[in-house]
Enzyme design. Structure first.
Site, PDB file in Angstrom:
ATOM      1  N   GLY A 354       0.784  -1.224   0.000  1.00 19.66           N
ATOM      2  CA  GLY A 354       0.000   0.000   0.000  1.00 19.66           C
ATOM      3  C   GLY A 354       0.820   1.280   0.000  1.00 19.66           C
ATOM      4  O   GLY A 354       0.362   2.306  -0.492  1.00 19.66           O
ATOM      5  N   GLY A 356       4.297   1.529  -0.918  1.00 23.36           N
ATOM      6  CA  GLY A 356       5.424   1.646  -1.829  1.00 23.36           C
ATOM      7  C   GLY A 356       6.091   0.309  -2.022  1.00 23.36           C
ATOM      8  O   GLY A 356       5.502  -0.737  -1.763  1.00 23.36           O
ATOM      9  N   LYS A 357       7.332   0.365  -2.486  1.00 22.58           N
ATOM     10  CA  LYS A 357       8.023  -0.856  -2.887  1.00 22.58           C
ATOM     11  C   LYS A 357       9.024  -1.301  -1.830  1.00 22.58           C
ATOM     12  O   LYS A 357       9.561  -0.483  -1.092  1.00 22.58           O
ATOM     13  CB  LYS A 357       8.747  -0.610  -4.199  1.00 22.58           C
ATOM     14  CG  LYS A 357       7.792  -0.324  -5.329  1.00 22.58           C
ATOM     15  CD  LYS A 357       8.539  -0.017  -6.612  1.00 22.58           C
ATOM     16  CE  LYS A 357       7.564   0.110  -7.770  1.00 22.58           C
ATOM     17  NZ  LYS A 357       8.227   0.622  -8.980  1.00 22.58           N
ATOM     18  N   ASP A 474      -2.082  -3.085  10.999  1.00 22.46           N
ATOM     19  CA  ASP A 474      -2.084  -3.687   9.660  1.00 22.46           C
ATOM     20  C   ASP A 474      -1.629  -5.140   9.716  1.00 22.46           C
ATOM     21  O   ASP A 474      -0.767  -5.558   8.957  1.00 22.46           O
ATOM     22  CB  ASP A 474      -1.207  -2.854   8.718  1.00 22.46           C
ATOM     23  CG  ASP A 474      -1.508  -3.137   7.248  1.00 22.46           C
ATOM     24  OD1 ASP A 474      -2.568  -3.726   6.964  1.00 22.46           O
ATOM     25  OD2 ASP A 474      -0.683  -2.788   6.395  1.00 22.46           O
TER      26      ASP A 474
HETATM   27  N1  LIG Z   1      11.890  -7.668   5.718  1.00 20.71           N
HETATM   28  C1  LIG Z   1      11.508  -8.276   4.591  1.00 20.71           C
HETATM   29  N2  LIG Z   1      12.204  -9.321   4.116  1.00 20.71           N
HETATM   30  C2  LIG Z   1      11.820  -9.944   2.992  1.00 20.71           C
HETATM   31  N3  LIG Z   1      10.752  -9.619   2.263  1.00 20.71           N
HETATM   32  C3  LIG Z   1      10.012  -8.586   2.657  1.00 20.71           C
HETATM   33  C4  LIG Z   1      10.343  -7.853   3.840  1.00 20.71           C
HETATM   34  N4  LIG Z   1       9.427  -6.871   4.003  1.00 20.71           N
HETATM   35  C5  LIG Z   1       8.561  -6.981   2.971  1.00 20.71           C
HETATM   36  N5  LIG Z   1       8.902  -8.006   2.158  1.00 20.71           N
HETATM   37  C6  LIG Z   1       8.204  -8.430   0.945  1.00 20.71           C
HETATM   38  O1  LIG Z   1       7.731  -7.280   0.267  1.00 20.71           O
HETATM   39  C7  LIG Z   1       6.346  -7.374   0.018  1.00 20.71           C
HETATM   40  C8  LIG Z   1       5.715  -5.991   0.086  1.00 20.71           C
HETATM   41  O2  LIG Z   1       5.698  -5.516   1.412  1.00 20.71           O
HETATM   42  P1  LIG Z   1       4.851  -4.261   1.842  1.00 20.71           P
HETATM   43  O3  LIG Z   1       4.929  -4.156   3.307  1.00 20.71           O
HETATM   44  O4  LIG Z   1       5.249  -3.102   1.010  1.00 20.71           O
HETATM   45  O5  LIG Z   1       3.400  -4.634   1.362  1.00 20.71           O
HETATM   46  P2  LIG Z   1       2.268  -5.417   2.089  1.00 20.71           P
HETATM   47  O6  LIG Z   1       2.796  -6.028   3.341  1.00 20.71           O
HETATM   48  O7  LIG Z   1       1.649  -6.324   1.079  1.00 20.71           O
HETATM   49  O8  LIG Z   1       1.210  -4.301   2.416  1.00 20.71           O
HETATM   50  P3  LIG Z   1       1.313  -3.131   3.510  1.00 20.71           P
HETATM   51  O9  LIG Z   1       1.726  -1.919   2.753  1.00 20.71           O
HETATM   52  O10 LIG Z   1      -0.073  -3.009   4.023  1.00 20.71           O
HETATM   53  O11 LIG Z   1       2.288  -3.557   4.530  1.00 20.71           O
HETATM   54  C9  LIG Z   1       5.824  -8.310   1.081  1.00 20.71           C
HETATM   55  O12 LIG Z   1       4.692  -8.992   0.619  1.00 20.71           O
HETATM   56  C10 LIG Z   1       6.990  -9.258   1.319  1.00 20.71           C
HETATM   57  O13 LIG Z   1       6.873 -10.360   0.430  1.00 20.71           O
END
Ligand SMILES: Nc1ncnc2c1ncn2[C@@H]1O[C@H](COP(=O)(O)OP(=O)(O)OP(=O)(O)O)[C@@H](O)[C@H]1O
Ligand SMILES: *[C@@H]1O[C@H](CO)[C@@H](O)[C@H](O)[C@H]1NC(C)=O
Ligand SMILES: *[C@@H]1O[C@H](CO)[C@@H](O)[C@H](O)[C@H]1NC(C)=O
Ligand SMILES: *[C@@H]1O[C@H](CO)[C@@H](O)[C@H](O)[C@H]1NC(C)=O
Ligand SMILES: *[C@@H]1O[C@H](CO)[C@@H](O)[C@H](O)[C@H]1NC(C)=O
Ligand SMILES: *[C@@H]1O[C@H](CO)[C@@H](O)[C@H](O)[C@H]1NC(C)=O
Ligand SMILES: *[C@@H]1O[C@H](CO)[C@@H](O)[C@H](O)[C@H]1NC(C)=O
Ligand SMILES: *[C@@H]1O[C@H](CO)[C@@H](O)[C@H](O)[C@H]1NC(C)=O
Ligand SMILES: *[C@@H]1O[C@H](CO)[C@@H](O)[C@H](O)[C@H]1NC(C)=O
Ligand SMILES: *[C@@H]1O[C@H](CO)[C@@H](O)[C@H](O)[C@H]1NC(C)=O
Ligand SMILES: [Mg+2]
Length: 696
Positions: A354, A356-357, A474
């Site tokens: 939600g 970013g990347k 979240d």
């Molecule tokens: N510390 C981490 N180590 C490895 N992969 C990660 C890590 N943090 C996030 N990711 C990967 O990146 C993806 C995107 O994470 P992000 O937190 O941006 O989105 P989300 O969890 O789907 O939604 P939100 O923005 O609500 O948290 C995750 O689904 C996960 O697979």
């Protein structure tokens, strides 16, 4: 003599309509014209599309769209004040995001203004708000086509037409249907997204209002609703006439395709075939268009980039503000993170969410692997408040949390550096989208249960074991990450401050993911530990069942995971819900405990949910701990605990919630707030509650 009178009346009937300012109009499709020449007045998000279709709302949450005939119409006889007869036919469609769920509704409206100032979306349908609902000085008359069952307003189901007088509690309502020529009643589903025609006919002499609906061009022989009402007392002499539609957490695109209106006469029915066609569901195959435009754009960008590069190199140092320097050792330099992620290259992308990347990176000096989350946020204030808390968030340490190592700020971007979790997020192990199925390993039950216990203890730590209460806000499968040993670790904690700041500083947003949002959260806008517990419950059920909380690929009765589990649990068939890919290899007692905890935690009434401490105790259990039966929603919702109900729950077309109907007409929100139910804090004065209503 009689002959003369007849002649006189005939003459009168010919002359009078012409003399009155307006006796009818017709829209066969709508035309946008240039900026100001559109002959229908729009406000909210209503728009006329190129095809000539009028779209009142799209599939975004909490929107309002209005479309009104631009001029006031004379609705009453100026001499004796009696409301005139009128008749209207219009064609509309509601195309929901999730077909079986719908998402609020559309109403034909007669109102004193075109703006309906202060009106709320969701169950208020863009007509009224919490403070003026039911007030007879509104002078609002509406015929609603509602796709969500709202208990607060006593809705009969999630597919009804109702007559609303200054209120959203309908004076009469019925399931949408039409009578065939054979006299048989046929059901219609608004949510199916097909074009429907509706007729509203008022007889000013007999003082009866009829409403008719049909999926066809011709008018059924019998109206669906026939309601005796004298509109003289409800309407002013001159009123605006038009439509209002709204979306809530669940949403539909509401369309108007054509509209005939006639005062003192019968409106012609619309020929549905001659109206603009509904937009086709979007198909994604513009590859070659993208290819062409990409090439030309690339050349342009190359030139611009070259020109801008030098300028930015000088100008674009990291933003460091004095207060940030006091924050300790956690700050990274942008160049460090840039080289760690190889220039934020796409190949290093781990995923996006939600905000970013997320990129994988290797820190230059330590060679430590990290995950860098790049948050783009419009709110400077939000970032500032967040960074102000990083110092303390950085101190949170628990073996089931994804450690935050630091951050970096660069203009509108915030970069957050976390420990890298080699096994990625839990969702990728639970939900197999077809492509990924072969490449993923299955999580055994023992591993799943350990992950759940880990997440529960991390959440308990955030809620109770640290110096401040930290609300996660979240919790969901993609925020549970798996380390090298497949331990569950909770990520993205402490982002609440960012969530609170939407793009528009005047709104407080409740951000979360559909299916994990506690019902009272959508009502009060205030996240609590108990709304975290709700989301944790949804997570537990997900892990047990191996599917998402709302899965639009599932059959209607299985669409809402928690309802389905409830249904199977109460009929003693809970083994049906256990993820079939486990192949029956699981510990029955543990699964039973997990289901109980999942149901208890995702209980609609906040007061009925356990605390995380209790949840951890149940999960860690052992033989000594007696796990109570989850309180069933119907019983749990008596009395005060209903205060947490909102449209989100109301939108569940579920058996378990249907049973609530007799006892579930909630107090109005003001009553709920002033009676101090639930978790409404000091912020729950009217301004705040209105903001949260509008923007949840
Ligand atoms: N510390 C981490 N180590 C490895 N992969 C990660 C890590 N943090 C996030 N990711 C990967 O990146 C993806 C995107 O994470 P992000 O937190 O941006 O989105 P989300 O969890 O789907 O939604 P939100 O923005 O609500 O948290 C995750 O689904 C996960 O697979
Ligand atoms: C609105 O304008 C369109 C074309 O501009 C016209 O065809 C239509 O009749 C107009 N409708 C009304 C109600 O004025
Ligand atoms: C439309 O109307 C607004 C004010 O009502 C005016 O400012 C604007 O210039 C008009 N635009 C055009 C294209 O006529
Ligand atoms: C819906 O409309 C709103 C306001 O016009 C816009 O911000 C949003 O992007 C639109 N959403 C979709 C899915 O088109
Ligand atoms: C209004 O009412 C008066 C008195 O009842 C009646 O004579 C007249 O015809 C009515 N006018 C219209 C336009 O119906
Ligand atoms: C409710 O709507 C009325 C107008 O209908 C408006 O005057 C009032 O301010 C609104 N109340 C709130 C709390 O927004
Ligand atoms: C109804 O609205 C009017 C004007 O907006 C207000 O004066 C009155 O107090 C309201 N009545 C109730 C019962 O809220
Ligand atoms: C409509 O319902 C309201 C209560 O919601 C009631 O006060 C009103 O009299 C009803 N009107 C009619 C015409 O039945
Ligand atoms: C039509 O809808 C009503 C109310 O939802 C329902 O009771 C009835 O069984 C339905 N009839 C058919 C034929 O589906
Ligand atoms: C309303 O419907 C009834 C039949 O239920 C019919 O007798 C009456 O003429 C209708 N009135 C109007 C204005 O269509
Ligand atoms: Mg995340």
């Amino acid at each position: 003599m009689p002959k003369n009178i007849t002649f006189f009346l005939l003459l009168l009937s010919l002359v009078l309509p012409a003399a009155s300012q307006q006796d009818g109009f017709s829209y066969i499709g709508f035309s946008r014209g240039d900026a100001n020449s559109s002959n229908i007045s729009l406000n909210g998000v209503a728009e006329i599309e190129d095809s000539g279709i009028l779209r009142l709302t799209n599939e975004t949450s909490r929107l309002i769209g209005h479309a009104f005939y631009p001029d006031r119409l004379q609705f009453k006889n100026a001499t004796d004040g009696a409301a005139f007869s009128f008749s209207t036919a219009f064609a509309f469609a509601a195309v929901p995001e999730y077909t079986t769920l719908g998402g609020h509704g559309l109403a034909f409206v007669i109102a004193p203004s075109k703006e309906l100032q202060g009106a709320l979306p969701s169950q208020y349908l863009g007509l009224l708000n919490a403070s003026d609902v039911g007030n007879f000085s509104n002078h609002v008359f509406a015929v609603e086509f509602d796709t969500v069952q709202d208990f607060e307003f006593g809705d009969i189901n999630d597919n009804h037409v109702g007559i609303d007088i200054n209120n959203l509690v309908s004076n009469i309502s019925t399931a949408v249907a039409y009578y065939g020529n054979d006299g048989k009643k046929n059901n219609i589903s608004i949510k199916a997204g097909h074009t429907l025609q509706a007729w509203v006919d008022y007889d000013g002499v007999g003082k009866v209002l009829n409403v008719t609906v049909s999926p066809f061009s011709s008018k059924p022989p019998r109206p669906l609703l026939s309601f005796p009402v004298d509109l003289s007392t409800i309407l002013h002499d001159q009123m605006f006439v038009g439509f209002s539609a709204s979306t809530g957490l669940l949403s539909s695109s509401h369309y108007l395709l054509g509209w005939n209106f006639k005062m003192n006469g019968i409106a012609r029915s619309l020929d549905l075939a001659s109206l603009p066609a509904l937009p086709q569901p979007k198909k994604k195959d513009p590859t070659f268009v993208i290819a062409i435009s990409a090439t030309s754009v690339a050349v342009l960008i190359a030139i611009i980039v070259a020109a801008v590069y030098l300028f930015y190199k000088i100008k674009n140092a990291d933003v460091i503000e004095p207060w940030e320097l006091e924050m300790g050792p956690h700050r990274f330099s942008y160049s460090e993170l840039k080289s760690a992620t190889k220039g934020f290259r796409d190949r290093e992308l781990l995923g996006f969410g939600g905000f970013g990347k997320v990129y994988k990176g290797t820190l230059p000096v330590s060679r430590a692997e990290v995950a860098v989350k790049r948050v783009s946020h419009e709110s400077r204030q939000g970032i500032r408040e967040f960074v102000a808390e990083i110092g303390s968030i950085g101190q949170l340490r628990h073996r089931n949390l994804v450690q935050l190592q630091g951050w970096c700020r660069r203009r509108a971007d915030l970069l957050l550096v976390y420990d890298y979790m080699p096994n990625g997020s839990l969702d990728k192990f639970l939900f197999f989208d077809d492509e990924s199925r072969p490449s993923k390993t299955l999580l055994l039950w023992a591993q799943r249960f350990r992950i759940l216990r880990g997440v529960a203890s991390a959440l308990l730590y955030l809620h109770e074991e640290w110096e401040h209460v930290v609300i996660h806000r979240d919790i969901k499968a993609s925020n549970v990450l798996l380390d090298a040993d497949l331990n569950g670790r909770l990520g993205d904690f402490g982002l609440a401050k960012l969530y609170e700041h939407g793009a528009n500083p005047s709104t407080t947003r409740v951000v979360g993911t559909l299916g994990y949002l506690a019902p009272e959260l959508t009502r009060t806008g205030k996240a609590t530990t108990s709304s975290d517990v709700f989301a944790f419950g949804a997570l537990v059920l997900e892990v047990v069942c191996g599917r998402r909380p709302i899965d639009h690929k599932a059959t209607p009765e299985e669409l809402i995971l928690v309802d389905w589990v409830w249904e199977r649990w109460s009929s003693g068939r809970w083994t049906d819900v256990v993820d079939p890919s486990l192949g029956g290899n699981y510990d029955r007692e543990e699964v039973e405990v997990a289901i109980k905890v999942g149901l208890m935690c995702s209980h609609p009434a906040a007061a009925a949910r356990p605390t995380m401490r209790e949840a951890v105790r149940y999960l860690d259990g052992g033989d000594a701990v007696e796990v109570p039966e989850p309180p069933s929603p119907p019983m749990g919702l008596e009395g005060n605990s209903q205060a947490g109900f909102d449209d989100f729950v109301h939108s569940y077309p579920s058996s378990s919630f249907d049973k609530l109907s007799p006892c579930s007409i909630t107090p109005t929100r003001d009553a709920a707030v002033s009676a101090g139910h639930g978790k409404v804090g000091p912020l729950a004065h009217s301004t705040f509650s209105r903001l949260s209503r509008v923007s949840v």
